[in-house]
Design a protein around this motif. Structure first.
Motif, PDB file in Angstrom:
ATOM      1  N   LYS A 224       0.811  -1.206   0.000  1.00  0.00           N
ATOM      2  CA  LYS A 224       0.000   0.000   0.000  1.00  0.00           C
ATOM      3  C   LYS A 224       0.852   1.267   0.000  1.00  0.00           C
ATOM      4  O   LYS A 224       1.819   1.386   0.758  1.00  0.00           O
ATOM      5  CB  LYS A 224      -0.928   0.014   1.210  1.00  0.00           C
ATOM      6  N   VAL A 225       0.464   2.205  -0.842  1.00  0.00           N
ATOM      7  CA  VAL A 225       1.183   3.469  -0.988  1.00  0.00           C
ATOM      8  C   VAL A 225       1.229   4.214   0.350  1.00  0.00           C
ATOM      9  O   VAL A 225       0.235   4.304   1.067  1.00  0.00           O
ATOM     10  CB  VAL A 225       0.518   4.357  -2.055  1.00  0.00           C
ATOM     11  N   GLY A 226       2.423   4.735   0.684  1.00  0.00           N
ATOM     12  CA  GLY A 226       2.594   5.531   1.889  1.00  0.00           C
ATOM     13  C   GLY A 226       3.061   4.745   3.093  1.00  0.00           C
ATOM     14  O   GLY A 226       3.516   5.331   4.073  1.00  0.00           O
ATOM     15  N   LEU A 255       8.122   2.710  13.103  1.00  0.00           N
ATOM     16  CA  LEU A 255       7.443   2.417  11.845  1.00  0.00           C
ATOM     17  C   LEU A 255       6.735   3.656  11.318  1.00  0.00           C
ATOM     18  O   LEU A 255       6.783   3.961  10.119  1.00  0.00           O
ATOM     19  CB  LEU A 255       6.429   1.296  12.074  1.00  0.00           C
ATOM     20  N   TYR A 256       6.080   4.414  12.208  1.00  0.00           N
ATOM     21  CA  TYR A 256       5.394   5.638  11.801  1.00  0.00           C
ATOM     22  C   TYR A 256       6.366   6.663  11.213  1.00  0.00           C
ATOM     23  O   TYR A 256       6.014   7.420  10.305  1.00  0.00           O
ATOM     24  CB  TYR A 256       4.678   6.273  13.000  1.00  0.00           C
ATOM     25  N   PHE A 372      -0.754   7.774   9.683  1.00  0.00           N
ATOM     26  CA  PHE A 372       0.125   6.698   9.243  1.00  0.00           C
ATOM     27  C   PHE A 372      -0.301   6.216   7.858  1.00  0.00           C
ATOM     28  O   PHE A 372      -1.459   5.895   7.624  1.00  0.00           O
ATOM     29  CB  PHE A 372       0.068   5.554  10.252  1.00  0.00           C
ATOM     30  N   GLY A 373       0.644   6.167   6.927  1.00  0.00           N
ATOM     31  CA  GLY A 373       0.365   5.727   5.571  1.00  0.00           C
ATOM     32  C   GLY A 373      -0.080   6.830   4.632  1.00  0.00           C
ATOM     33  O   GLY A 373      -0.290   6.571   3.444  1.00  0.00           O
ATOM     34  N   CYS A 374      -0.237   8.058   5.140  1.00  0.00           N
ATOM     35  CA  CYS A 374      -0.644   9.165   4.270  1.00  0.00           C
ATOM     36  C   CYS A 374       0.556   9.751   3.532  1.00  0.00           C
ATOM     37  O   CYS A 374       1.691   9.698   4.005  1.00  0.00           O
ATOM     38  CB  CYS A 374      -1.334  10.257   5.083  1.00  0.00           C
ATOM     39  N   VAL A 375       0.284  10.337   2.376  1.00  0.00           N
ATOM     40  CA  VAL A 375       1.313  11.018   1.598  1.00  0.00           C
ATOM     41  C   VAL A 375       0.824  12.418   1.253  1.00  0.00           C
ATOM     42  O   VAL A 375      -0.350  12.751   1.442  1.00  0.00           O
ATOM     43  CB  VAL A 375       1.646  10.251   0.294  1.00  0.00           C
ATOM     44  N   MET A 421      -4.684   9.704   1.837  1.00  0.00           N
ATOM     45  CA  MET A 421      -4.663   8.242   1.927  1.00  0.00           C
ATOM     46  C   MET A 421      -4.873   7.697   0.515  1.00  0.00           C
ATOM     47  O   MET A 421      -5.900   7.949  -0.113  1.00  0.00           O
ATOM     48  CB  MET A 421      -5.762   7.761   2.867  1.00  0.00           C
ATOM     49  N   VAL A 422      -3.874   6.965   0.005  1.00  0.00           N
ATOM     50  CA  VAL A 422      -3.906   6.443  -1.362  1.00  0.00           C
ATOM     51  C   VAL A 422      -4.194   4.947  -1.303  1.00  0.00           C
ATOM     52  O   VAL A 422      -3.453   4.195  -0.676  1.00  0.00           O
ATOM     53  CB  VAL A 422      -2.570   6.702  -2.078  1.00  0.00           C
TER      54      VAL A 422
END
Length: 625
Positions: A224-226, A255-256, A372-375, A421-422
């Protein structure tokens, strides 16, 4: 060496080793998941697991049941306990775990013994709310230690006594708040490690819901992207700690903070959802006239964007219109291409984005877990000005608009956000080249897309023109398929699965060529069988070709064509060169009488060489004599 000195050194090492292994716990901060401990009442016996007497009830050494060594060391696992904490364990609480029994120690149901309402300590294979204890400092007759109370039974505390009850030796749990020689427990370190930690912690992770969170993170990090790549040290340390039962919040924090994250992949399709500090989520989509946004978590197909990578930057096409997502309109902040959100023609100065891991700043009020996981989707003006991000406003903000804006900040108040979030979604540009059972050994696929697309390396795209009983295929003579153009692609070798990526040019087709191939991206019924037959690329009859389509609705994103009903079952590819042909590639008509036949027995199993008997062929029962 003098034997006397050797003996003294041996005693010294033994003494030092004993001090280390029998260190008393004087603060709960000294307790760790990885170590084992002994528990002894201030004036009575130890708590221990007695496998020869019971496998369900915890005992004590009080009342005559004495262990071989009243000061047990690390080798006596039946006398060892662990004070375990999961990531979601309430502060000040522990799961009491018997190392010898390899089970959790719970509080039993209440019973009455000698007029007292008491309980016992019993074993459980898995942790429950009744496994949790608290530790309160206590002192009796000059001995300091801890009073063990069960968290799920407020006021019920453990006491080692000199009388028996509830099939247990010398242990009772009751609501008396006495601080005496039986209730004050001295906790000492017995071993720096013990077998069964990973398995016990896995059960706690399962019980507290941590396992589900970890599995989600593992899935996200895989692609998953990000999210951090699985090759990063932050991820490998995180996974190793989870598997060994030593997972801590620091592993999540690392990790974050990881910046080596997964990026969009060429040709793959994604949705963009902005996460706001007030909890709102808005997504980009095509509303029929422009690219705008809406609040929600269920995204329509029009929220899909297909990726193309140009150098180190990314371009995204919305297939609903085939236009390019834009970040700058040229007239200052908030322009966003006259609030339409797209350009109809590719412009490297407007349509290329940097995709960067979203990090917190002075204007961000969210926690790491929230983003977390956002770009961030960032563009830079050609003049070298500060980066501009796409931001999304929610209704009620300073700029009450559903249109995305661009700004030099990453986030501005609760109603504005650039944390994206992608998420990858399936789209019709994903296709498989079919392996035919024909002598040419080539591989075939068909595609129809609403955006200009790039022909995969190793393939050639063809238009098709129906001429009587055959279709002439014409090479488009380009690596770009124009938007809304249905084609057949032929490859010399197996290209397997391909994601057909957007192109930065519009492409063109040879002049004077009529393309018989059609395509659809909507739920479109096939042609009326009374007037015309519909044909799609298929391999159900062994040989890859265009065969009659019998379902109600046409396959989306694929080529098809229609001819007036003529009893023709299909069209096969033929690479023989006939005089006068301009392309050298054509398709010959295949009538029902000479169609390639596939036989099945009455159990549904395919038969390569049918002999005498009854079979199913092309949906009908046939008998071979």
């Amino acid at each position: 060496m003098n034997k006397r000195y050797f003996f003294l050194l041996t005693l010294l090492f033994a003494f030092l080793g004993g001090v280390k292994s029998e260190a008393q716990i004087t603060a709960t901060s000294q307790l760790t998941n990885a170590k084992a401990y002994t528990i002894k009442s201030a004036g009575r016996g130890y708590l221990f697991y007695n496998p020869s007497a019971s496998e369900t009830v915890l005992y004590s050494t009080s009342n005559g049941a004495t262990l071989t060594n009243d000061t047990p060391d690390g080798s006596q696992v039946n006398n060892q306990f662990a004070f375990l904490r999961g990531l979601n364990t309430t502060s000040g609480q522990y799961y009491l775990f018997s190392v010898g029994a390899q089970k959790f120690v719970n509080i039993s149901s209440a019973v009455s013994v000698g007029g007292d309402n008491v309980r016992g300590m019993i074993f459980s294979d898995t942790p429950t709310a009744d496994s949790k204890i608290t530790l309160t400092s206590g002192t009796t007759s000059g001995t300091s230690g801890y009073i063990i109370k069960y968290a799920n039974a407020s006021g019920w505390q453990v006491n080692v006594t000199n009388w028996r009850h509830y099939s247990s030796s010398g242990i009772k749990i009751f609501t008396n708040a006495d601080v005496d020689a039986g209730s004050v427990m001295v906790i000492k370190e017995a071993a720096t490690s013990f077998d069964g930690l990973a398995a016990a912690m896995k059960k706690i992770y399962d019980f507290e819901g941590t396992t589900a969170s970890v599995e989600t993170i593992k899935t996200n990090c895989a692609s998953k992207v990000g999210y951090p790549k699985t090759s990063t040290s932050a991820y490998t340390n995180f996974l190793s700690a989870f598997e060994s039962g030593t997972l801590e919040t620091s592993h999540f924090t690392a990790l974050y903070a990881s910046t080596d994250v997964n990026m969009p992949i060429e040709g793959h399709a994604y949705t963009f959802t902005f996460k706001h500090m007030n909890g709102t989520r808005t997504y980009l989509y095509w509303n029929g006239s422009k690219i705008t946004s809406a609040v929600g978590t269920t995204l329509p197909e029009t929220a899909t964007f297909v990726c193309h990578k140009e150098g180190t930057k990314y371009m995204f096409v919305n297939p609903s219109r085939g236009n390019y997502l834009v970040w700058w309109g040229g007239s200052g902040d908030g322009a966003y291409e006259s609030n339409n959100g797209y350009t109809s023609a590719y412009d490297s100065g407007k349509n290329l984005f940097e995709v960067i891991k979203f990090t917190t700043g002075s204007n961000v009020q969210a926690t790491n877990e929230d983003i977390f996981g956002c770009v961030g989707l960032k563009g830079t003006r050609s003049s070298g000005d500060a980066p501009y991000f796409i931001l999304k406003n929610t209704a009620g903000g300073a700029v009450a608009s559903s249109n995305p804006f661009v700004d030099k900040t990453t986030t501005n108040a609760a109603y504005r956000s650039s944390a994206v979030m992608v998420e990858e979604v399936e789209y019709y540009n994903k296709l498989v080249f079919r392996s035919p059972a024909t002598p040419d050994g080539k591989y075939y696929a068909s595609i129809y897309l609403p955006y200009a697309a790039t022909v995969p390396t190793g393939a050639t795209a063809y238009l098709g023109t129906l001429n009587g009983s055959k279709i002439t295929l014409t090479d488009i003579e380009s690596t770009v398929i124009p938007k809304n153009t249905a084609v057949v692609m032929v490859a010399e070798s197996d290209l397997a699965t391909q994601h057909i990526a957007p192109a930065i040019t519009t492409g063109s087709v040879p002049s004077g060529v009529t393309n018989t191939f059609k395509g659809t991206l909507t739920t479109t019924p096939k042609a009326d069988a009374l007037l015309a037959d519909t044909y799609v690329l298929n391999g159900s009859f062994d040989n890859i070709g265009f065969y009659k389509y019998t379902a109600t609705y046409l396959p989306k994103g694929r080529a098809y064509f229609e001819v007036v009903s003529s009893g023709v079952q299909g069209f096969l590819f033929d690479f023989g060169e006939e005089e006068g042909e301009t392309t050298g590639i054509n398709a010959a008509a295949l009538s029902d009488s000479n169609a390639a036949k596939t036989y099945y027995d009455l159990s549904g199993r395919r038969v390569a060489s049918p002999k005498h008997g009854l079979y199913i062929c092309n949906g009908k029962k046939v008998y071979i004599k």
